[in-house]
Motif scaffolding. Structure first.
Motif, PDB file in Angstrom:
ATOM      1  N   PRO A 324      -9.366 -12.537   2.181  1.00  0.00           N
ATOM      2  CA  PRO A 324      -8.326 -12.083   3.074  1.00  0.00           C
ATOM      3  C   PRO A 324      -7.794 -10.662   2.455  1.00  0.00           C
ATOM      4  O   PRO A 324      -6.955 -10.149   3.401  1.00  0.00           O
ATOM      5  CB  PRO A 324      -7.422 -13.203   3.055  1.00  0.00           C
ATOM      6  N   TYR A 325      -7.671 -10.558   1.301  1.00  0.00           N
ATOM      7  CA  TYR A 325      -6.806  -9.388   0.820  1.00  0.00           C
ATOM      8  C   TYR A 325      -7.584  -8.136   1.124  1.00  0.00           C
ATOM      9  O   TYR A 325      -6.964  -6.824   0.834  1.00  0.00           O
ATOM     10  CB  TYR A 325      -6.551  -9.489  -0.814  1.00  0.00           C
ATOM     11  N   LYS A 326      -8.813  -8.131   1.469  1.00  0.00           N
ATOM     12  CA  LYS A 326      -9.423  -7.026   1.978  1.00  0.00           C
ATOM     13  C   LYS A 326      -8.881  -6.498   3.448  1.00  0.00           C
ATOM     14  O   LYS A 326      -8.921  -5.009   3.978  1.00  0.00           O
ATOM     15  CB  LYS A 326     -10.979  -6.960   2.454  1.00  0.00           C
ATOM     16  N   CYS A 327      -8.187  -7.492   3.823  1.00  0.00           N
ATOM     17  CA  CYS A 327      -7.626  -6.971   5.346  1.00  0.00           C
ATOM     18  C   CYS A 327      -6.483  -5.850   5.446  1.00  0.00           C
ATOM     19  O   CYS A 327      -5.665  -6.192   4.413  1.00  0.00           O
ATOM     20  CB  CYS A 327      -6.861  -8.249   6.195  1.00  0.00           C
ATOM     21  N   THR A 328      -6.443  -4.923   6.227  1.00  0.00           N
ATOM     22  CA  THR A 328      -5.632  -3.895   6.116  1.00  0.00           C
ATOM     23  C   THR A 328      -4.611  -3.858   7.419  1.00  0.00           C
ATOM     24  O   THR A 328      -3.939  -2.955   7.734  1.00  0.00           O
ATOM     25  CB  THR A 328      -6.277  -2.449   6.298  1.00  0.00           C
ATOM     26  N   SER A 329      -4.765  -4.905   8.222  1.00  0.00           N
ATOM     27  CA  SER A 329      -3.877  -5.209   9.294  1.00  0.00           C
ATOM     28  C   SER A 329      -4.179  -4.276  10.343  1.00  0.00           C
ATOM     29  O   SER A 329      -3.394  -4.001  11.121  1.00  0.00           O
ATOM     30  CB  SER A 329      -2.424  -5.299   8.934  1.00  0.00           C
ATOM     31  N   CYS A 330      -5.526  -3.754  10.378  1.00  0.00           N
ATOM     32  CA  CYS A 330      -5.695  -2.911  11.552  1.00  0.00           C
ATOM     33  C   CYS A 330      -5.991  -3.491  12.875  1.00  0.00           C
ATOM     34  O   CYS A 330      -5.933  -2.801  13.903  1.00  0.00           O
ATOM     35  CB  CYS A 330      -7.132  -2.289  11.272  1.00  0.00           C
ATOM     36  N   LYS A 331      -6.079  -5.013  12.885  1.00  0.00           N
ATOM     37  CA  LYS A 331      -5.970  -5.800  14.207  1.00  0.00           C
ATOM     38  C   LYS A 331      -6.875  -5.363  15.144  1.00  0.00           C
ATOM     39  O   LYS A 331      -6.689  -5.648  16.260  1.00  0.00           O
ATOM     40  CB  LYS A 331      -4.524  -5.539  14.965  1.00  0.00           C
ATOM     41  N   ASN A 332      -7.961  -4.875  14.585  1.00  0.00           N
ATOM     42  CA  ASN A 332      -9.293  -4.836  15.361  1.00  0.00           C
ATOM     43  C   ASN A 332      -9.729  -6.068  16.084  1.00  0.00           C
ATOM     44  O   ASN A 332     -10.075  -6.443  17.162  1.00  0.00           O
ATOM     45  CB  ASN A 332     -10.468  -4.155  14.900  1.00  0.00           C
ATOM     46  N   CYS A 333      -9.820  -7.243  15.021  1.00  0.00           N
ATOM     47  CA  CYS A 333     -10.433  -8.327  15.321  1.00  0.00           C
ATOM     48  C   CYS A 333      -9.238  -9.301  16.335  1.00  0.00           C
ATOM     49  O   CYS A 333      -9.678  -9.964  17.451  1.00  0.00           O
ATOM     50  CB  CYS A 333     -10.448  -9.482  14.184  1.00  0.00           C
ATOM     51  N   THR A 334      -7.964  -9.052  16.130  1.00  0.00           N
ATOM     52  CA  THR A 334      -7.211  -9.830  17.199  1.00  0.00           C
ATOM     53  C   THR A 334      -7.100  -9.035  18.733  1.00  0.00           C
ATOM     54  O   THR A 334      -6.892  -9.684  19.633  1.00  0.00           O
ATOM     55  CB  THR A 334      -5.766  -9.693  16.591  1.00  0.00           C
TER      56      THR A 334
END
Length: 405
Positions: A324-334
């Motif tokens: 989960p710490y690789k997530c940069t909150s780019c929000k592509n998935c959401t």
């Protein structure tokens, strides 16, 4: 392994104690409630309540300069206070005064001074005193073996181009007392390959440098780290189940640029080997997934295991959160799958990363930062306890009311 931070009664320094690991999920599901790590007598305001450190197996990088670990159970303000303490409050030893006797190179004196002063040195700061303890005015500096370390750099250019590296800055003790003091661990540069200047035939640089103890809040050169940062843990969840149609699962994994997701292997719920083309899951998980991804009907409420291909003809793949710490909150998935992927933040779990410049071991930098943070907490408590009892009780009531709100 999680680590408790407690206070030693004699030294007043943080003490790290191993504890049993607590269960947690990558998606930030149910987490164990933080335990009391600090007694109320030492921390009546609850500033460090639940403070925990967790060091993974590969927390230190191969070069030994970077340390990554997890902090749990505290407010983000405490984590930021630790970051600021590491950057500005942990003492190191760096060149502070330079006397240039000869400089016929193409580099000006101030540029030579700047490069030499920013060269990291491997010197234990505990063996030195601050010069300003006895001399508060800069013009009254008096350097001795107790508060200063002497270095010398003398290079003469030859017929070929001569590059001056940090390895040419050598320890030059002036007295026997200084020589005996550093006999076991001689002062040296942290990186011998830092380029300082370039000399041609006949050019010369001759200087004397004095290194002193200082802190990053005095000048950035005394900061022991290149970077000290933290990241709040992302909470990635699948509200409609982690099983997706195979094509959809592959697209979800590919849409993340940092590789947060990975495909789960096909497996049998009974623990058998892989089964090509089929995946067996519990009926309750299958019901939750198929009701979302297809219009199949007639799902049974039984908890027995059934073949997915026999139910609606779907081939499902599980999507897992790798890191989960690789997530940069780019929000592509959401944005691609707004009803299937949710992204939030876990406000009391952080990944803390420290990168040393080489002057101090990275693990010692973290320990010294914790020591500074603890000392500041004690100073605040002493100021509070020093007030009269009415004001002290009023302060505690205000803190309790704030926590209840």
């Amino acid at each position: 392994m999680p680590v408790k931070v407690k206070k030693e009664e004699e030294t007043g320094l943080p003490k790290l104690e191993e504890t049993a690991p607590s269960s947690s999920s990558a998606a930030g599901a149910e987490r164990d409630a933080p335990k009391d790590q600090v007694s109320s007598e030492l921390d009546p305001c609850g500033i460090l309540h639940g403070f925990q450190l967790k060091f993974p197996d590969n927390c230190i990088s191969d070069n030994g300069l970077t340390l990554s670990f997890e902090i749990r159970g505290v407010h983000v303000g405490v984590v930021n206070a630790l970051r600021r303490a590491i950057i500005a409050e942990v003492p190191t030893v760096m060149v502070d005064t330079i006397h240039i006797f000869q400089n016929t190179s193409d580099f000006s004196d101030w540029k030579i001074n700047h490069r030499v002063a920013l060269t990291p040195l491997v010197i234990d700061p505990d063996n030195l005193e601050h010069w300003y303890y006895k001399n508060t005015e800069p013009e009254l500096k008096v350097y001795t073996e107790k508060n200063g370390v002497n270095f010398r750099l003398h290079v003469v250019g030859t017929e070929d181009m001569r590059k001056v590296y940090s390895r040419d800055l050598k320890w030059a003790p002036r007295t026997n007392a200084e020589r005996q003091k550093w006999k076991r661990d001689p002062p040296r540069v942290a990186n011998p390959d830092i380029l300082l200047a370039v000399l041609f035939k006949g050019q010369e640089i001759d200087l004397h440098a004095i290194a002193t103890k200082g802190k990053g809040k005095m000048h950035t050169k005394w900061s022991p780290v290149g970077t000290a940062s933290y990241q709040m843990m992302p909470d990635i969840s699948f509200p409609r189940g982690s099983f997706f149609p195979e094509k959809m699962a592959e697209d979800l994994v590919k849409c993340c640029p940092t590789g947060v997701f990975e495909l789960g292997e096909e497996h049998s719920a009974e623990g058998g080997g892989r089964k090509k083309g089929k995946t067996k899951v519990k009926a309750e998980e299958r019901q939750k997934t198929t009701a979302t991804h297809s219009a199949a009907a007639g799902a049974t409420e039984s908890a027995e295991e059934e073949d997915i291909e026999d139910f609606g003809g779907l081939r499902l793949r599980e999507v897992k959160v790798r890191d989960p710490y690789k997530c940069t909150s780019c929000k592509n998935c959401t944005e691609e799958y707004p009803n299937h992927v949710k992204l939030k933040k876990v406000t009391d779990r952080f990944k803390f990363t420290v990168e040393s410049v080489g002057s101090l071991p990275v693990d010692r930098i973290v320990k010294d930062g914790l020591r500074v943070l603890w000392q500041k907490n004690d100073d605040v408590l002493q100021d509070v306890i020093g007030l009269d009892k009415a004001k002290y009780d009023k302060t505690l009531c205000h803190v309790k009311k704030r926590d209840e709100d």
